[in-house]
Write a protein that holds these residues in place. Structure first.
Motif, PDB file in Angstrom:
ATOM      1  N   GLU A   1       0.831  -1.213   0.000  1.00  0.00           N
ATOM      2  CA  GLU A   1       0.000   0.000   0.000  1.00  0.00           C
ATOM      3  C   GLU A   1       0.860   1.256   0.000  1.00  0.00           C
TER       4      GLU A   1
ATOM      5  N   HIS B   1       0.742   1.788  -4.055  1.00  0.00           N
ATOM      6  CA  HIS B   1      -0.671   2.155  -4.146  1.00  0.00           C
ATOM      7  C   HIS B   1      -0.911   3.601  -3.715  1.00  0.00           C
TER       8      HIS B   1
ATOM      9  N   LEU C   1      -4.518  -1.215  -8.220  1.00  0.00           N
ATOM     10  CA  LEU C   1      -5.910  -1.661  -8.058  1.00  0.00           C
ATOM     11  C   LEU C   1      -6.126  -3.009  -8.746  1.00  0.00           C
TER      12      LEU C   1
ATOM     13  N   THR D   1      -8.468   3.470  -1.336  1.00  0.00           N
ATOM     14  CA  THR D   1      -9.184   2.755  -2.396  1.00  0.00           C
ATOM     15  C   THR D   1     -10.644   3.210  -2.468  1.00  0.00           C
TER      16      THR D   1
ATOM     17  N   ALA E   1     -11.076   5.641  -5.216  1.00  0.00           N
ATOM     18  CA  ALA E   1     -10.467   5.352  -6.519  1.00  0.00           C
ATOM     19  C   ALA E   1     -11.430   5.607  -7.674  1.00  0.00           C
TER      20      ALA E   1
ATOM     21  N   VAL F   1     -12.495   0.211 -11.071  1.00  0.00           N
ATOM     22  CA  VAL F   1     -12.486  -0.625  -9.863  1.00  0.00           C
ATOM     23  C   VAL F   1     -13.305  -1.881 -10.137  1.00  0.00           C
TER      24      VAL F   1
END
Lengths: 213, 213
Positions: free
Chosen positions: A103, A107, A142, A171, A174, A181
């Motif tokens: 993460e 991310h 993702l 997230t 997102a 997603v």
């Protein structure tokens, strides 16, 4: 009592700590630092003395030496030990950390970066190169999550852990900023929202970012 | 026997694992994946099945289920438990993780990024925007390290831990690619090199990066 330093604009990293503290029903104080002044309050000497990295969140423990602990992921690890939000085995904890390092490295900077660019900087003020980097690498992260969640309920050992909390924080935004997603990730986002003690991220006082309530 | 997947070009992330395994005197096999082919061997289906994130390093444990573990920092954590390279207290482990998360979020991508741009991409092929971002943020991370090390021997509890290993891997290249490295960091780099079982990072077979031997 535990003291949490967060920011006035709704930070996913600050939210991670609020969410775990809510699950744990632990009382705490919060100080919201203003990131929109120049310099930001996180760059003032008094705060840099606490965290030379100049970032939130940071907690001060209610122990004899008032231990200072920055880095959202390290804070989650500290607070989750011996609770239902961290596995009890060494390999289980390792797998949780594996996703928390994912993460932070692969991310957050992209997904959070595109959110910040969209709501606070304005995409028109971001170079095509930066936009492309945020979009491509955020989408790759993702897609990695979507592949991993195939047939799974949560990221590690089918239990809701701080790995899920860490990954949920950004997230959840997102799709709002244009990422694709997948169905596995969407179902997992919903499972997180259904956990006992779940709280939404606070609203942006400037109104630039949409409310998540 | 433990199996480590690394890359043909000398990766600081792969090196972190080699260095800890050398300190621990643990035997292991290595497979070096070719990152300079198109697609890179880390992007082939066989490897993506092991790590959907498509990155090295990754280890396969010598246990009954051949557990797969990616992310250099998680690998270090897994291997260091109950060894002299990780504190025994929960707060000590937390402080180690705090610096490892700092390394992954605020340090590696910039310091390693400028090294990759300098030796393998060529700075002339990198935009001014990217170069500025790598230089500014990498320098900020190095300055944070310099401030933290004032009066200290190592990053956490005056003991050599996996936080030092994680931060050493790319900081050793910082001055070579133009960052300003302070006296505290230089003295700390030297202390790491003096640890029992220390090994240098392997040479670049293409000869593009300078040898660290």
């Amino acid at each position: 009592m535990l003291h949490l330093y967060d920011s006035n604009i709704p930070s996913g990293n600050g939210y991670k700590v609020h969410l775990l503290l809510s699950h744990l029903r632990l009382p705490y104080h919060t100080t919201d630092l203003d990131l929109l002044t120049t310099p930001a309050e996180t760059r003032l000497p008094a705060y840099l003395a606490l965290n030379p990295n100049g970032r939130i969140p940071l907690i001060i423990l209610d122990d004899a030496t008032h231990t200072v602990l920055p880095e959202s992921s390290a804070i989650l690890y500290y607070l989750a030990k011996d609770t239902p939000y961290l596995p009890s085995t060494h390999l289980g904890v390792t797998q949780v950390l594996r996703w928390m390092f994912f993460e932070q490295f692969s991310h957050e900077q992209y997904v959070a970066g595109l959110r910040f660019a969209t709501h606070w900087i304005g995409l028109e003020n971001v170079s095509a190169e930066t936009r492309e980097r945020l979009q491509t690498r955020g989408q790759a992260a993702l897609d990695t999550m979507e592949a991993h969640l195939e047939g799974k309920t949560f990221f590690v050992e089918e239990m809701y852990t701080i790995a899920d909390i860490a990954l949920f924080a950004y997230t959840q935004f997102a799709e709002l900023v244009g990422f694709a997603v997948g169905g596995n990730v969407k179902a997992w986002l919903q499972r997180v929202r259904e956990q006992e003690g779940y709280v939404t991220i606070k609203d942006d006082p400037s109104g630039k970012a949409p409310s998540m309530k």
